[in-house]
Enzyme design. Structure first.
Site, PDB file in Angstrom:
ATOM      1  CB  SER A 274      -0.918   0.003   1.223  1.00  0.00           C
ATOM      2  OG  SER A 274      -1.822  -1.084   1.193  1.00  0.00           O
ATOM      3  CG  HIS A 300      -1.737   3.215   4.978  1.00  0.00           C
ATOM      4  ND1 HIS A 300      -2.017   2.686   6.217  1.00  0.00           N
ATOM      5  CD2 HIS A 300      -1.762   2.164   4.109  1.00  0.00           C
ATOM      6  CE1 HIS A 300      -2.197   1.383   6.112  1.00  0.00           C
ATOM      7  NE2 HIS A 300      -2.056   1.048   4.844  1.00  0.00           N
TER       8      HIS A 300
END
Length: 479
Positions: A274, A300
């Site tokens: 990610s 995030h």
């Protein structure tokens, strides 16, 4: 109706058998291939390959050899010989269907120019299979092969395939990585892969696999030397789960959990992937590494790329907090327990960091009542007296941040730093403006505007904890 074999409809005066010789050693050839060569009327192939199997070809067999880039000439000659009624064997290294002669022969046969000739293809052991076996088990999950030769494929197409393989986390076998004139493509390959993979990704490099001068190098995507590769080299790049075990390279199928193998949890791999995706999608800016790392954490946590615009920090703040927190024995003060819940427990334990929230302290209730202030303000006022050198983290209450700004403005209060990320509509924006104006020499981090929250405040602290992992994009180490 049963399927019809188009070859069976031809008057078969001759045959072409396309064979893969394997990676180099005679022992790696299949019995079918050996039998085809020994019973052929003619053998056609690249000069180098023909020399390597000369001892296998009977003296009575006609041979046709051409140099590099002579594939079309060899194919045409093979069909001409087969049209005369001969059994012709066309040789390729590895497997003939993988960057070999099989596609050309089959395409020419499909043109219908030689209806009297039958074509068959016999499999061989490919170079990447032999290299994989030598390395251990690197291709035991989804994988792909990419050739860096742009002689017949435009580089723009190759580059798209590299990007796709890297982003999809395929184990990747690299053919034709480098030659005398094609020296830059392997450098570009690494550059593209590092956009999606950690520099610590395992890489296995095997040169002249199965031959007498075979050599094996175990390295990483960030450290391998592109200029050490050549046309006799096979490189295998692992995926996000690949690891080294002694002298072996292993890509697990999933029979054992990562914890059972002593590796980082799957969740951590997902986080790393990610963060690499976030890094690719962020706008280019001039932020230093520590601040950019904190911004990535806020993105995030929120999936909101506006954080890149809203995040403000004193230069070097994240770096200073990293050094102070990892030195051991530090204290963190939070305005609410939700911020405390978002801090990484393993990191707190590893570095002996104490986290305090005064909101439910009995003294806070008394102070708030007597001074006519909110409990959040009273908590910060009391905490500042008892832990003046702590890192103060506000993720919910703007009045807590207003109190800290007032304490900083009056002087005599010099904490490790203040993180201001309250969320809402009343006093939120004002509290952040006041903190920025009053900070002075105190390191601060602020989420501008009305956005913020406990999770964002906590993740900025987590960014400071994990700053030493920023280069490797490994934010979940302390999960």
């Amino acid at each position: 109706m049963p399927a019809v074999n188009p070859f069976a409809l031809c008057v078969m005066n001759g045959t072409i058998t396309v064979v893969g010789l394997g990676p180099g050693s005679d022992s790696m050839m299949t019995p079918q291939v050996l039998d085809a060569i020994r019973t052929a009327d003619a053998v056609v192939g690249y000069t180098g390959y023909m020399k390597s199997i000369a001892h296998l070809i009977p003296d009575s067999v006609q041979t046709v050899a051409t140099g590099m880039t002579g594939e079309m000439q060899r194919a045409e000659e093979a069909f001409a010989l087969a049209a005369e009624g001969r059994h012709v064997v066309v040789v390729s290294s590895g497997d003939a269907g993988i960057y070999g002669m099989a596609p050309l022969i089959v395409e020419l046969h499909a043109s219908g120019r030689w209806p009297e000739v039958a074509v068959e293809v016999l499999p061989g052991i490919s170079a990447f299979q032999a290299a994989a076996a030598r390395l251990g088990a690197p291709v035991s999950h989804d994988f792909c092969a990419i050739s860096l030769s742009d002689l017949m494929t435009p580089w723009e197409v190759i580059e798209k395939r590299i990007e796709a393989a890297a982003s999809a986390d395929f184990v990747t076998a690299v053919y034709n990585p480098r030659s005398r004139d094609r020296y830059w493509q392997i450098h570009r390959f690494r550059e593209l892969f590092l956009r999606h993979r950690s520099p610590s990704t395992p890489v296995g490099i095997v040169r002249n696999v199965t031959r007498k001068d075979e050599s094996v190098v175990l390295t990483t995507l960030g450290e391998f030397d592109p200029d050490s590769l050549d046309m006799f080299t096979m490189m295998l790049v692992g995926n996000s789960t690949t690891f080294f075990s002694g002298e072996r390279m292993v890509t697990p199928r999933g029979y054992f959990s990562r914890e059972e193998r002593g590796l980082r949890p799957v969740g951590q791999s997902i986080m790393s992937s990610s963060f690499r995706a976030i890094a690719e999608l962020m706008k280019p800016d001039s932020r230093p590494t520590d601040e950019r790392w904190a911004v990535m954490h806020t993105i995030h946590t929120t999936a909101d790329f506006e954080m890149q615009e809203l995040f403000h920090a004193t230069p070097g703040a994240i770096q200073r907090w990293h050094e102070a927190l990892t030195a051991g024995g530090a204290t963190i003060i939070t305005d609410v327990t939700m911020v405390q819940s978002g801090l990484r427990k393993a990191a707190l334990e590893r570095y002996g960091v104490t986290v305090r929230c005064y909101l439910h302290d009995e003294r806070v209730t008394e102070l708030a009542k007597s001074a006519g202030i909110t409990r959040s303000q009273a908590g910060m006022r009391l905490a500042a007296k008892e832990h003046p050198d702590a890192l103060f983290v506000v993720g919910n209450a703007p009045t807590a941040l207003l109190e800290l700004a007032s304490l900083l403005h009056r002087g005599g209060f010099a904490p490790m730093g203040v993180i201001g990320a309250p969320v809402g509509f009343v006093n939120v924006v004002e509290s952040k403006h006041r903190l920025k104006a009053a900070a002075g020499a105190t390191p601060i981090a602020v989420i501008e505007g009305r956005k913020g929250g406990s999770a964002i405040a906590a993740t900025i602290v987590n960014a400071a904890f994990s700053l030493d992992e920023a280069e490797a994009m490994n934010p979940g180490r302390d999960v």
